[in-house]
Design a protein around this motif. Structure first.
Motif, PDB file in Angstrom:
ATOM      1  N   TYR A 112       0.857  -1.196   0.000  1.00 19.77           N
ATOM      2  CA  TYR A 112       0.000   0.000   0.000  1.00 19.77           C
ATOM      3  C   TYR A 112       0.887   1.238   0.000  1.00 19.77           C
ATOM      4  O   TYR A 112       1.820   1.329   0.798  1.00 19.77           O
ATOM      5  CB  TYR A 112      -0.899   0.027   1.245  1.00 19.77           C
ATOM      6  CG  TYR A 112      -2.024  -0.979   1.189  1.00 19.77           C
ATOM      7  CD1 TYR A 112      -1.768  -2.331   1.359  1.00 19.77           C
ATOM      8  CD2 TYR A 112      -3.326  -0.571   0.941  1.00 19.77           C
ATOM      9  CE1 TYR A 112      -2.784  -3.260   1.292  1.00 19.77           C
ATOM     10  CE2 TYR A 112      -4.358  -1.501   0.873  1.00 19.77           C
ATOM     11  CZ  TYR A 112      -4.082  -2.841   1.043  1.00 19.77           C
ATOM     12  OH  TYR A 112      -5.080  -3.759   0.965  1.00 19.77           O
ATOM     13  N   VAL A 147      -4.623   6.228  -3.042  1.00 16.79           N
ATOM     14  CA  VAL A 147      -4.079   4.956  -2.547  1.00 16.79           C
ATOM     15  C   VAL A 147      -3.689   4.095  -3.742  1.00 16.79           C
ATOM     16  O   VAL A 147      -4.480   3.920  -4.676  1.00 16.79           O
ATOM     17  CB  VAL A 147      -5.131   4.210  -1.702  1.00 16.79           C
ATOM     18  CG1 VAL A 147      -4.552   2.911  -1.141  1.00 16.79           C
ATOM     19  CG2 VAL A 147      -5.629   5.085  -0.567  1.00 16.79           C
ATOM     20  N   VAL A 207      -2.397   0.266  -4.571  1.00 21.36           N
ATOM     21  CA  VAL A 207      -2.200  -1.071  -3.995  1.00 21.36           C
ATOM     22  C   VAL A 207      -1.734  -1.999  -5.099  1.00 21.36           C
ATOM     23  O   VAL A 207      -2.242  -1.944  -6.228  1.00 21.36           O
ATOM     24  CB  VAL A 207      -3.516  -1.637  -3.408  1.00 21.36           C
ATOM     25  CG1 VAL A 207      -3.242  -2.914  -2.608  1.00 21.36           C
ATOM     26  CG2 VAL A 207      -4.208  -0.619  -2.544  1.00 21.36           C
ATOM     27  N   ASP A 208      -0.785  -2.864  -4.808  1.00 19.91           N
ATOM     28  CA  ASP A 208      -0.410  -3.896  -5.766  1.00 19.91           C
ATOM     29  C   ASP A 208       0.102  -5.134  -5.037  1.00 19.91           C
ATOM     30  O   ASP A 208       0.416  -5.093  -3.849  1.00 19.91           O
ATOM     31  CB  ASP A 208       0.596  -3.396  -6.817  1.00 19.91           C
ATOM     32  CG  ASP A 208       1.946  -3.029  -6.214  1.00 19.91           C
ATOM     33  OD1 ASP A 208       2.053  -2.987  -4.975  1.00 19.91           O
ATOM     34  OD2 ASP A 208       2.891  -2.777  -6.979  1.00 19.91           O
ATOM     35  N   PHE A 231      -6.708  -2.738  -8.531  1.00 20.35           N
ATOM     36  CA  PHE A 231      -6.130  -3.856  -7.768  1.00 20.35           C
ATOM     37  C   PHE A 231      -7.181  -4.930  -7.506  1.00 20.35           C
ATOM     38  O   PHE A 231      -8.243  -4.644  -6.953  1.00 20.35           O
ATOM     39  CB  PHE A 231      -5.567  -3.344  -6.439  1.00 20.35           C
ATOM     40  CG  PHE A 231      -5.138  -4.451  -5.527  1.00 20.35           C
ATOM     41  CD1 PHE A 231      -4.052  -5.258  -5.842  1.00 20.35           C
ATOM     42  CD2 PHE A 231      -5.841  -4.731  -4.363  1.00 20.35           C
ATOM     43  CE1 PHE A 231      -3.670  -6.301  -5.022  1.00 20.35           C
ATOM     44  CE2 PHE A 231      -5.457  -5.772  -3.529  1.00 20.35           C
ATOM     45  CZ  PHE A 231      -4.367  -6.559  -3.863  1.00 20.35           C
ATOM     46  N   VAL A 232      -6.881  -6.141  -7.891  1.00 19.72           N
ATOM     47  CA  VAL A 232      -7.734  -7.275  -7.524  1.00 19.72           C
ATOM     48  C   VAL A 232      -6.866  -8.238  -6.714  1.00 19.72           C
ATOM     49  O   VAL A 232      -5.650  -8.325  -6.922  1.00 19.72           O
ATOM     50  CB  VAL A 232      -8.353  -8.004  -8.741  1.00 19.72           C
ATOM     51  CG1 VAL A 232      -9.139  -7.058  -9.621  1.00 19.72           C
ATOM     52  CG2 VAL A 232      -7.301  -8.728  -9.558  1.00 19.72           C
ATOM     53  N   ARG A 254     -11.269  -2.288  -5.144  1.00 22.08           N
ATOM     54  CA  ARG A 254     -10.291  -1.388  -5.743  1.00 22.08           C
ATOM     55  C   ARG A 254     -10.022  -1.679  -7.209  1.00 22.08           C
ATOM     56  O   ARG A 254      -9.151  -1.062  -7.811  1.00 22.08           O
ATOM     57  CB  ARG A 254      -8.953  -1.481  -4.995  1.00 22.08           C
ATOM     58  CG  ARG A 254      -9.005  -0.977  -3.603  1.00 22.08           C
ATOM     59  CD  ARG A 254      -7.637  -0.845  -3.014  1.00 22.08           C
ATOM     60  NE  ARG A 254      -7.739  -0.390  -1.644  1.00 22.08           N
ATOM     61  CZ  ARG A 254      -7.934   0.868  -1.296  1.00 22.08           C
ATOM     62  NH1 ARG A 254      -8.014   1.796  -2.215  1.00 22.08           N
ATOM     63  NH2 ARG A 254      -8.039   1.198  -0.032  1.00 22.08           N
TER      64      ARG A 254
END
Lengths: 216, 384
Positions: free
Chosen positions: A49, A57, A59-60, B4-5, B337
């Motif tokens: 994050y 934000v 996320v990955d 994002f998954v 997301r």
């Protein structure tokens, strides 16, 4: 292996200390090796994050962080806060996956671990849909559902789950919640913790330390 | 993939097979309810289609579970759903509801066709006669009293069948509506929406088949039947579409955390299949066509054409609705997301070709059945 009488005295729980995780992916690799997890599916994974000055934000989790995080996004000057969050099955006390399993293949072990009876599962995928945390998947080679077992085969031999053993920063801790003097209980008594998606009413046994509101 | 998954969400678990399953059960339930409108509720105008609708329902019912079996990772364990059912799971009811319904429809068809079987038994000789004797379970009476009992049994079974048909399909809606992990599915409205869309698809497929078969066999339409069906289709499609819109409207109005991501889903991944095709093309257009056909006195040919076009569009509408629910819900990541992608292959095990084959077989079965026991009365030959 403990006797049935000893089993019911146990309640396995798990703590993830996000303040300690460095996103190295050792846990993901250890889990893959220990449990023969199929490619592109994960029993555990790590998310990264990054939160910007403007509260955006990012996320990955490239390939679940199996090869850690290669790209250097953290160097982005606009990110003011960044952290890693390991994920795994929450072994919920009120688990949606065991509720919806039409054949009773998903069940709670006497010592509080959510498991799958691979001899009974028909691979309908309903549990995959019901899990709010996306911790389940269909193992296409076996035609059945699969997920984290907390390394059930290891913990009853006195060994820690593979991910716990592999973590170089002790970001993962497991133990017996039923024992008030266990290390895991002591941490929960001393530290503030958070649960993932508490509004789902699943009552998870996976506790997170240092979690941010952005984590789902 | 957008945003994002979670890593385990990169593959859609429920494929086009699970789109097909509620679609076929919808046709089953809808066609049965049309038949019951005549047998139980006394809509005499539907008499010419009552027998056809019941057999259609049965034909679809026989194949409703096939997509599920094809989807299961371990289909040889399918019977576990009845051997070791977990009654905390809504899905565990499937085997029992499905079996109850198939028994009811089978018995109703048997009582409905018993008079025909007795006539065939009387006329036939040798092995065929023995087969009909067996089919009649030895009861070859064709007396007015026996026929009255047949009619009474059909009525009773049709009456019992209505709630069971609603349960059969409402349960499918409940399977989705009760998944709290998925904001696109989790609504108590889901099972009601599924029941009404089932009725719409059932009436639509009967209108389509009625007109198609009559055209194929060069038999004149019963215009009153078609007009009654068109009015029912119009009414039920209004209820179904309004319910579908109410669901989205309430989500939009509540402005919850989920709405932000659902809005992106509807205006992004589902823009074409939901907004354009399901709502605009396949709901609004048939609404106006049916309104025009039912409110304005039109030449018969034009009326029939509009009703036919509406029935085809509404069949597509319900199929799109199933797609948008089943696949749409899975495109949305539980991280809220991002979105994953799904495009079914053509030749794979759970691909479009297999789906088309499973869908076509009930129609072929109906055609064979019609050859032995014609559904529609031939001109100049009244059915007993």
């Amino acid at each position: 292996m403990p006797s049935p009488e000893e089993l019911v005295k146990l309640e396995w729980g798990y703590i993830v200390d996000t303040t300690r995780c460095i996103g190295c992916g050792s846990c993901v690799r250890a889990c893959k090796l220990e449990n023969d997890v199929p490619d592109r599916y994960f029993r555990t994974w790590v998310e990264r994050y990054e939160i910007g000055r403007d509260e955006t934000v990012h996320v990955d989790s490239p390939n679940g962080a199996l090869e850690s995080f290669k790209s250097d996004r953290l160097a982005d000057a606009s990110a003011v806060k960044a952290f890693f969050v390991p994920k795994l099955c929450n072994h919920c006390r009120n688990s949606a996956c065991t509720q919806v399993c039409p054949v009773g293949a998903s069940f709670h072990s006497p010592d509080g671990v959510v498991l799958i009876d691979k001899q009974r599962c028909m691979g309908c995928g309903y549990c995959v849909q019901a899990c709010p945390y996306a911790c389940r998947y269909i193992d296409h080679a076996k035609g059945t559902a699969d997920k984290c077992t907390l390394c059930y085969h290891r913990i009853h031999r006195g060994l820690p789950p593979a991910c716990v053993q592999a973590c170089p920063r002790q970001a993962r801790l497991y133990g017996n919640l039923a024992d008030p003097d266990s290390p895991i209980r002591r941490v929960l008594h001393e530290r503030r913790y958070y649960l993932l998606k508490p509004d789902m009413g699943t009552n998870p046994k996976c506790y997170y330390l240092g979690l941010d509101l952005e984590v789902k | 993939m957008d945003g994002f998954v979670f890593p385990n969400e990169q593959h859609v678990t429920w494929t086009v097979m699970i789109v097909l399953y509620p679609y076929i059960t919808g046709l089953v339930a809808g066609a049965f309810i049309v038949s019951s409108l005549y047998h139980v509720f006394g809509f005499k105008n539907l008499r010419p289609i009552a027998r056809f609708s019941l057999v259609s329902s049965f034909a679809f019912l026989l194949f409703a579970a096939v997509p599920l079996l094809n989807h299961l990772g371990r289909p040889e364990r399918a019977a576990n759903i009845m051997i070791t059912p977990n009654f905390h799971s809504a899905m565990s009811g499937f085997g029992f509801v499905y079996t109850t319904y198939i028994v009811i429809v089978f018995l109703e068809i048997w009582f409905m066709y018993r008079p025909d079987f007795t006539l065939h038994w009387e006329k036939s000789r040798g092995l065929v006669r023995a087969m009909f004797y067996l089919l009649l379970l030895g009861d070859t009476r064709h007396t007015p009293e026996a026929l009255a009992v047949d009619r009474k049994m059909v009525k009773i079974l049709a009456g019992i069948g209505i709630p069971v048909a609603c349960v059969l399909h409402g349960y499918v809606g409940f399977l989705f509506g009760s998944i709290k992990a998925n904001p696109w599915w989790s609504t108590p409205l889901m099972f009601i929406i599924f029941i009404f869309s089932a009725i719409v698809s059932g009436i639509a497929v009967l209108i389509f088949l009625y007109q198609f078969v009559k055209w194929l066999k060069k038999i004149p339409y019963s215009q009153e039947t078609l007009e009654t069906m068109a009015r029912f289709l119009w009414g039920f499609m209004i209820i179904a579409v309004v319910l579908e819109l109410m669901e989205v409207l309430s989500l939009a109005y509540e402005q919850t955390e989920e709405w932000a991501v659902l809005k992106s889903l509807l205006l992004g991944k589902l823009y074409w299949t939901y907004v354009v095709l399901q709502l605009l093309v396949c709901s609004v257009v048939p609404f106006f066509l049916l309104s025009f056909a039912c409110l304005v006195r039109l030449p018969t040919k034009l009326f029939n054409g509009l009703v036919f076009a509406s029935s085809v569009l509404l069949l597509c509408q319900v199929l799109l609705m199933r797609w948008n629910v089943v696949v749409g819900g899975q495109l949305l990541s539980k991280s809220y997301r991002g979105f994953t992608s799904y495009l079914p292959g053509i030749f794979e095990k759970e691909g479009l070709l297999v789906a088309a084959l499973i869908f076509i077989v009930p129609f072929l079965l109906l055609r064979q059945f019609d050859k032995v026991f014609p559904f529609f009365e031939q001109p100049g030959r009244e059915r007993a």
